[in-house]
Design an enzyme around this catalytic site. Sequence first.
Site, PDB file in Angstrom:
ATOM      1  N   THR A 474       0.803  -1.226   0.000  1.00 34.54           N
ATOM      2  CA  THR A 474       0.000   0.000   0.000  1.00 34.54           C
ATOM      3  C   THR A 474       0.834   1.273   0.000  1.00 34.54           C
ATOM      4  OG1 THR A 474      -0.095  -0.147   2.397  1.00 34.54           O
ATOM      5  CG2 THR A 474      -1.914  -1.114   1.196  1.00 34.54           C
ATOM      6  N   GLU A 712     -10.067   0.855   2.221  1.00 37.51           N
ATOM      7  CA  GLU A 712     -11.372   0.257   1.942  1.00 37.51           C
ATOM      8  C   GLU A 712     -12.355   1.188   1.249  1.00 37.51           C
ATOM      9  OE1 GLU A 712     -10.067  -3.022   4.605  1.00 37.51           O
ATOM     10  OE2 GLU A 712      -9.761  -0.880   4.683  1.00 37.51           O
TER      11      GLU A 712
END
Length: 745
Positions: A474, A712
């Site tokens: 990420t 998310e």
Amino acid sequence: MSIKPLIGQPISRLEGHLKVTGAAKYAGEYNVSDLLYGYVVNSTITKGKIISMNTDEVKKIPGIVEIFTHENRPSLAWFDMQYSDMDAPPGSPFRPLHKPDIKYNGQPIALIVAETFELARYAASILKAEYQTEAFKTDLEANLGEGRKPQPGLATMLKPPPPKDKGDIDLALSAAAFTSKGTFTHGTEHHNPLELFATTTVYEGKGKVTIYDKTQGTVNCQLYVGNVFGLHFKDVRVISPYVGGGFGSGLRPQYQLFLSVMVALELKRNVRVTLDRSQMFTFGHRPPTIQKTKFGSDINGKITALYHEATAETSLYEDYTETVVNWAPMIYPSPNSKMEYNLVPLDVFTPIDMRAPGGSTGLHAIESTIDDLAHQAKIDPIQFRLLNYAERDESVNRPFSSKELKQCFIQGAEKFGWDKRNPEPRSMRNGNKLVGYGMATGAWESMILPARAEAILTTEGKLIVKSAVTDIGTGTLTVMSQIAADELGLPLDQVTFEYGDSKMPFAPIQGGSFTVSTVGSAIKAAGKALRKKLLKIAQHIPHSAFKGLEIEDVVFQDGYIRLKLDPSKEIAFTALIHANKGKVIRTKNFNVPNLLKLKKHSRAAHSAAFVEVEVDEELGVINVTRAVTAVAAGKIINPKTARSQILGGMVWSISKALREETISDHNFGKYMNQNLGEYHIPVHADIHDLDVIFVEENDEIVNELGSKGIGEIGLVGMPPAIANAIFHATGKRINEFPIHFDKLL
């Protein structure tokens, strides 16, 4: 010359070159001498017992070192692993090779240990087991009558139960001017990250092990191994700096970790166990869930009733839960609401968190129902949402720490060209293609957990910061380096972030979009403590210009401490090292969130997703031609890595809505498409014009960084937006994911 703050800058990934050149080593790639290889044998039945296995015959093959089964595995602590796995739900966790009992199809029943990987794999192919089979249940829909409330447990801290009922839902629905109800389903989904699960265990002697593992939590695996095998935690070191995707599959220790460590300790050898692609379908998944909604509004479109029920699959030995039905009353105020969540225990492996667990499931049902309600009321979907905009979270009666969802609607609609939408279904075309516009709201809770970080000023005046956190791809390494650099006003090349090692300061599992907020806040705490320490040393230097000053009176920049009011008064970091007798200056700090302060507000990132689809009128083929996601997620630490996160969520949205499902044959209790040839995910030709907008949002409550997390939020809103766009294009409301062309013929 002062250093420009690095927070907010689109810095490229610091480890990017290592990854694209193959220099970054993953769990199954470390060069280890005297290495044995383990290959897992999986059950071919769904429920029953192992009667016998032809292990003696297979052991005769030259190069086979040992075969481990339930009959000869070493005696272990077998404690209740729930209390040593940060992501374990209530129940009794699965124990590999514990007994001859088979709990699910694909369960590991043996481990072949050989001198080469190829030999272990071959031996696994000829190892056969005889079973006594039992009747099993794997079909959620066929067993809905066995649904029950989940067991309470530690998981409710991160996954709260549904909010309390409000008003009289039945009366409100009967009195509503407009009502929309639907049944929404999605099947099983498996994570399938690019990197396969592998563990390389190095036996260090005297019960000590160094473990290279594919995981989202080095400390979590350390605790697990220490407790299962009765080892001192200091004798267990877990290293995982590079992870080729996780999406939640690496939150819990998976069974190859157990098997690798078990063999290393028993044989006192170095051991690597790697799972193949089909074995990636034998642990954890997004559970199939069946949802029912009933929403109502008055004649003006004001929502008066919200009913949302979800029933999901879990295993017989653990109660895995998701936050599925909590979102509607948080997003839309209603005087009457009822939310219900149930589980059906089946003969499957326990589900596990999969990117945006619960949110991506629940928002599909909620936002499709809202879209239908707006259509019935003949109100534009954006205007309908603005009419029912929540200024505070009425589900828990708290204000939001910040909320810029309105700007997401406004900026996203403008960028997308929503004003060109003809509201009538089947009214827009491009040749033989029906064109549809759809939009939806997204929300994801902003969480923060305790974490620790160490900050060290080296003898050269450079900064080293340490944390056990992983980087699952990420951009964690880059973002944490930016945060650390700003703490001491140093350029990025003067900062090193060391991570992915359980011997470093504590960090929780990496998931839930809380890593930047959690570990970043710990780094800020360590940086703040280090600044105070440096100023204190500066104040004790003879004739110091810093005597009697507070930390607010100075600035840290370019490797110096300077007076704010007179920057010519300065002292170099290297001079502080000299004053410290040439020793490094360090501090280690634990950052614990102020729960009393945080509980006074609801904290969430928000998004608005806009989608254009084209549907071939004759063939029913669906194509997402363009999409825009507008996100309000507090302070964006690195717009480049953040944009990548949202784009990844948007690609996955296309996958979830149109492609992705694991197909079960309930006659066998088995997944039938355990490969990437038949488990369909998007390819490059499926992805077209995707754009991301970050709406400015200032939040001084969530944490010191003001960040909310973005892992998310890019996934929750776009799947229902796709479904809504398909309805606008075709006039057909399809509530089953994935939406295949046959449903449109």
